[in-house]
Scaffold this motif. Structure first.
Motif, PDB file in Angstrom:
ATOM      1  N   LEU A 107       0.825  -1.204   0.000  1.00 48.11           N
ATOM      2  CA  LEU A 107       0.000   0.000   0.000  1.00 48.11           C
ATOM      3  C   LEU A 107       0.862   1.257   0.000  1.00 48.11           C
ATOM      4  N   LYS A 108       0.375   2.287  -0.669  1.00 44.05           N
ATOM      5  CA  LYS A 108       1.098   3.556  -0.777  1.00 44.05           C
ATOM      6  C   LYS A 108       0.428   4.602   0.118  1.00 44.05           C
ATOM      7  N   SER A 109       1.255   5.464   0.718  1.00 40.52           N
ATOM      8  CA  SER A 109       0.759   6.589   1.509  1.00 40.52           C
ATOM      9  C   SER A 109       0.969   7.881   0.735  1.00 40.52           C
ATOM     10  N   LEU A 110      -0.066   8.666   0.627  1.00 40.21           N
ATOM     11  CA  LEU A 110      -0.011   9.962  -0.036  1.00 40.21           C
ATOM     12  C   LEU A 110       0.185  11.074   0.994  1.00 40.21           C
ATOM     13  N   ASP A 111       0.823  12.165   0.579  1.00 36.88           N
ATOM     14  CA  ASP A 111       0.878  13.392   1.365  1.00 36.88           C
ATOM     15  C   ASP A 111      -0.203  14.320   0.827  1.00 36.88           C
ATOM     16  N   ILE A 112      -1.196  14.635   1.665  1.00 35.18           N
ATOM     17  CA  ILE A 112      -2.351  15.418   1.232  1.00 35.18           C
ATOM     18  C   ILE A 112      -2.445  16.678   2.074  1.00 35.18           C
ATOM     19  N   ILE A 113      -2.429  17.816   1.403  1.00 37.59           N
ATOM     20  CA  ILE A 113      -2.386  19.110   2.085  1.00 37.59           C
ATOM     21  C   ILE A 113      -3.579  19.948   1.658  1.00 37.59           C
ATOM     22  N   ARG A 114      -4.423  20.282   2.600  1.00 36.53           N
ATOM     23  CA  ARG A 114      -5.554  21.170   2.305  1.00 36.53           C
ATOM     24  C   ARG A 114      -5.104  22.615   2.413  1.00 36.53           C
ATOM     25  N   ILE A 115      -5.449  23.410   1.409  1.00 36.47           N
ATOM     26  CA  ILE A 115      -5.303  24.863   1.483  1.00 36.47           C
ATOM     27  C   ILE A 115      -6.714  25.433   1.435  1.00 36.47           C
ATOM     28  N   GLY A 116      -7.170  25.958   2.577  1.00 33.40           N
ATOM     29  CA  GLY A 116      -8.551  26.396   2.640  1.00 33.40           C
ATOM     30  C   GLY A 116      -8.727  27.676   3.426  1.00 33.40           C
ATOM     31  N   THR A 117      -9.959  28.113   3.521  1.00 25.54           N
ATOM     32  CA  THR A 117     -10.309  29.327   4.255  1.00 25.54           C
ATOM     33  C   THR A 117     -11.154  28.969   5.462  1.00 25.54           C
ATOM     34  N   THR A 118     -11.183  29.886   6.436  1.00 28.58           N
ATOM     35  CA  THR A 118     -11.834  29.559   7.698  1.00 28.58           C
ATOM     36  C   THR A 118     -12.163  30.833   8.454  1.00 28.58           C
ATOM     37  N   GLY A 119     -12.965  30.678   9.516  1.00 28.18           N
ATOM     38  CA  GLY A 119     -13.287  31.786  10.402  1.00 28.18           C
ATOM     39  C   GLY A 119     -12.774  31.522  11.800  1.00 28.18           C
ATOM     40  N   SER A 120     -12.184  32.535  12.414  1.00 33.22           N
ATOM     41  CA  SER A 120     -11.605  32.393  13.750  1.00 33.22           C
ATOM     42  C   SER A 120     -12.667  32.543  14.833  1.00 33.22           C
ATOM     43  N   LEU A 121     -12.508  31.768  15.906  1.00 32.30           N
ATOM     44  CA  LEU A 121     -13.360  31.900  17.087  1.00 32.30           C
ATOM     45  C   LEU A 121     -12.664  32.640  18.221  1.00 32.30           C
ATOM     46  N   GLN A 122     -11.368  32.867  18.070  1.00 29.84           N
ATOM     47  CA  GLN A 122     -10.587  33.527  19.113  1.00 29.84           C
ATOM     48  C   GLN A 122     -10.192  34.930  18.651  1.00 29.84           C
ATOM     49  N   HIS A 252      -2.862   7.514   4.997  1.00 28.50           N
ATOM     50  CA  HIS A 252      -2.247   8.645   4.317  1.00 28.50           C
ATOM     51  C   HIS A 252      -1.901   9.730   5.335  1.00 28.50           C
ATOM     52  N   ARG A 253      -1.047  10.665   4.923  1.00 26.43           N
ATOM     53  CA  ARG A 253      -0.649  11.772   5.786  1.00 26.43           C
ATOM     54  C   ARG A 253      -1.390  13.021   5.335  1.00 26.43           C
ATOM     55  N   ALA A 254      -2.005  13.734   6.277  1.00 20.76           N
ATOM     56  CA  ALA A 254      -2.813  14.892   5.897  1.00 20.76           C
ATOM     57  C   ALA A 254      -2.587  16.061   6.840  1.00 20.76           C
ATOM     58  N   ILE A 255      -2.612  17.258   6.245  1.00 18.18           N
ATOM     59  CA  ILE A 255      -2.493  18.515   6.974  1.00 18.18           C
ATOM     60  C   ILE A 255      -3.503  19.508   6.398  1.00 18.18           C
ATOM     61  N   SER A 256      -4.106  20.283   7.277  1.00 19.03           N
ATOM     62  CA  SER A 256      -5.031  21.332   6.838  1.00 19.03           C
ATOM     63  C   SER A 256      -4.426  22.692   7.149  1.00 19.03           C
ATOM     64  N   MET A 257      -4.162  23.468   6.081  1.00 12.81           N
ATOM     65  CA  MET A 257      -3.648  24.830   6.200  1.00 12.81           C
ATOM     66  C   MET A 257      -4.812  25.793   5.948  1.00 12.81           C
ATOM     67  N   ASN A 258      -5.017  26.713   6.880  1.00  9.66           N
ATOM     68  CA  ASN A 258      -6.185  27.582   6.837  1.00  9.66           C
ATOM     69  C   ASN A 258      -5.795  29.053   6.780  1.00  9.66           C
ATOM     70  N   CYS A 259      -6.446  29.803   5.930  1.00 13.20           N
ATOM     71  CA  CYS A 259      -6.315  31.254   5.901  1.00 13.20           C
ATOM     72  C   CYS A 259      -7.544  31.844   6.608  1.00 13.20           C
ATOM     73  N   ILE A 260      -7.316  32.647   7.637  1.00 11.98           N
ATOM     74  CA  ILE A 260      -8.408  33.227   8.406  1.00 11.98           C
ATOM     75  C   ILE A 260      -9.012  34.397   7.619  1.00 11.98           C
ATOM     76  N   LEU A 261     -10.242  34.214   7.172  1.00 15.87           N
ATOM     77  CA  LEU A 261     -10.914  35.289   6.427  1.00 15.87           C
ATOM     78  C   LEU A 261     -11.886  36.071   7.304  1.00 15.87           C
ATOM     79  N   ALA A 262     -12.434  35.409   8.329  1.00 16.41           N
ATOM     80  CA  ALA A 262     -13.391  36.078   9.216  1.00 16.41           C
ATOM     81  C   ALA A 262     -12.959  35.886  10.662  1.00 16.41           C
ATOM     82  N   ASN A 263     -13.165  36.914  11.464  1.00 17.45           N
ATOM     83  CA  ASN A 263     -12.998  36.773  12.914  1.00 17.45           C
ATOM     84  C   ASN A 263     -14.370  36.954  13.532  1.00 17.45           C
ATOM     85  N   ARG A 264     -14.962  35.858  13.980  1.00 17.81           N
ATOM     86  CA  ARG A 264     -16.350  35.893  14.439  1.00 17.81           C
ATOM     87  C   ARG A 264     -16.539  36.733  15.704  1.00 17.81           C
ATOM     88  N   PRO A 265     -15.695  36.612  16.748  1.00 16.92           N
ATOM     89  CA  PRO A 265     -15.923  37.452  17.929  1.00 16.92           C
ATOM     90  C   PRO A 265     -15.716  38.942  17.661  1.00 16.92           C
TER      91      PRO A 265
END
Length: 291
Positions: A107-122, A252-265
């Motif tokens: 079996l093969k393991s992939l390196d999977i990297i998410r580049i996404g957007t998100t909103g901060s709670l802090q 598989h190996r996975a990482i989620s990278m997030n760009c903060i677009l909104a700050n909810r508080p």
């Protein structure tokens, strides 16, 4: 070895996997996933050359080379339901023999990297900041459809449910962790490490009210005030918990990278979300080129 039935492993007429429309040779061992199909080209524009472009529905793929590293960029669309499709089909592309319809011995393991957007709670995690998800809690039910209890952090789950007085009609939250080795390659000073909440929707599930009343209007405040031995819920988005859960189950190996677009508080939103997201793409590609 038992063959996988036609109804379970669905292939197109050209032998490609059903939804992604990809052949095994079409993908690299390093995969960047983005939600928005239009963001695929915003990543691949930095490649030295692109060897493949394919697409079907919301799933668009570009495969090419950056500094002699072969990389694929694939759009997933929004939500963990789409993550279920993408991760199972990516795994099938590398770990199932399509001709014999059997699981490969090696079996093969992939390196999977998410580049996404998100909103901060802090409040201290500002718009345009970058955050790597160290943990993620899923408010969907995806992982409960798989034999997955061995990868869940049950102690954090129970503490979170107790702290929020979790509504019994909602799915039981599940908590999963990032891949430490891959995370270490992408982390640097100035990148927040966080505990990401993965929601099943953008409005009510993330406590946004337009016309509909929300079952628990205080949920975001409860999440923001949660503290488990120093671990705080930092941000809201819609894919990371499913990504981490399925990656671990499939090897598989996975990482989620997030760009903060909104700050909810603080109630503010990025003045230039496209530029901020593009900077995260550039940062991530620079780190990958150092692998």
């Amino acid at each position: 070895m038992t063959k996988i039935a036609d109804s379970e492993l669905i292939l197109n007429e050209d032998g490609s996997i059903y939804h992604l429309n990809l052949l095994p040779e079409d993908i690299a061992d390093i995969i960047i996933i983005v939600g928005d199909p239009d963001r695929v080209a915003k990543v691949s524009q930095y490649f030295d050359r692109i060897e493949l472009k394919k697409g079907k529905r919301e799933f668009k793929t570009h495969t090419g080379y950056l500094n002699n590293k072969r990389i694929s960029v694939i759009s997933t669309g929004i939500g963990t339901d789409n993550i279920d499709i993408v991760f199972n089909e990516l795994d099938a592309l590398v770990n199932i023999d399509f001709e014999n319809r059997t699981i490969k011995k090696e079996l093969k393991s992939l390196d999977i990297i998410r580049i996404g957007t998100t909103g901060s709670l802090q409040p201290e995690i500002k718009v345009d900041d970058f955050l790597m998800s160290e943990y993620a809690v899923g408010f969907d039910s995806l992982l409960h459809f798989y034999n997955s209890e061995h990868i869940q952090h049950k102690n954090i789950q129970q503490a979170l449910m107790q702290h929020t007085n979790w509504f019994k009609e909602k799915s039981t939250p599940y908590v999963v962790e990032f891949d430490k080795d891959l995370g270490g390659k992408l982390l640097s000073e100035g990148i927040h490490k966080g505990f990401t909440a993965t929601n099943v929707g953008f409005y009510g599930p993330q406590s946004r009210k337009l016309r509909l009343d929300i079952q628990d209007p205080a949920l975001n405040d409860k999440l923001a005030s949660f503290n488990f031995n120093g671990l705080k819920v930092t941000n809201l988005e819609m894919e990371t918990a499913g990504i981490y859960g399925l990656a671990k189950l499939l090897g598989h190996r996975a990482i989620s990278m997030n760009c903060i677009l909104a700050n909810r508080p603080n109630g503010n939103f990025s003045k230039n979300p496209e530029a901020a997201t593009q900077k995260l793409i550039e940062y991530t590609l620079n780190k990958i080129s150092e692998f």
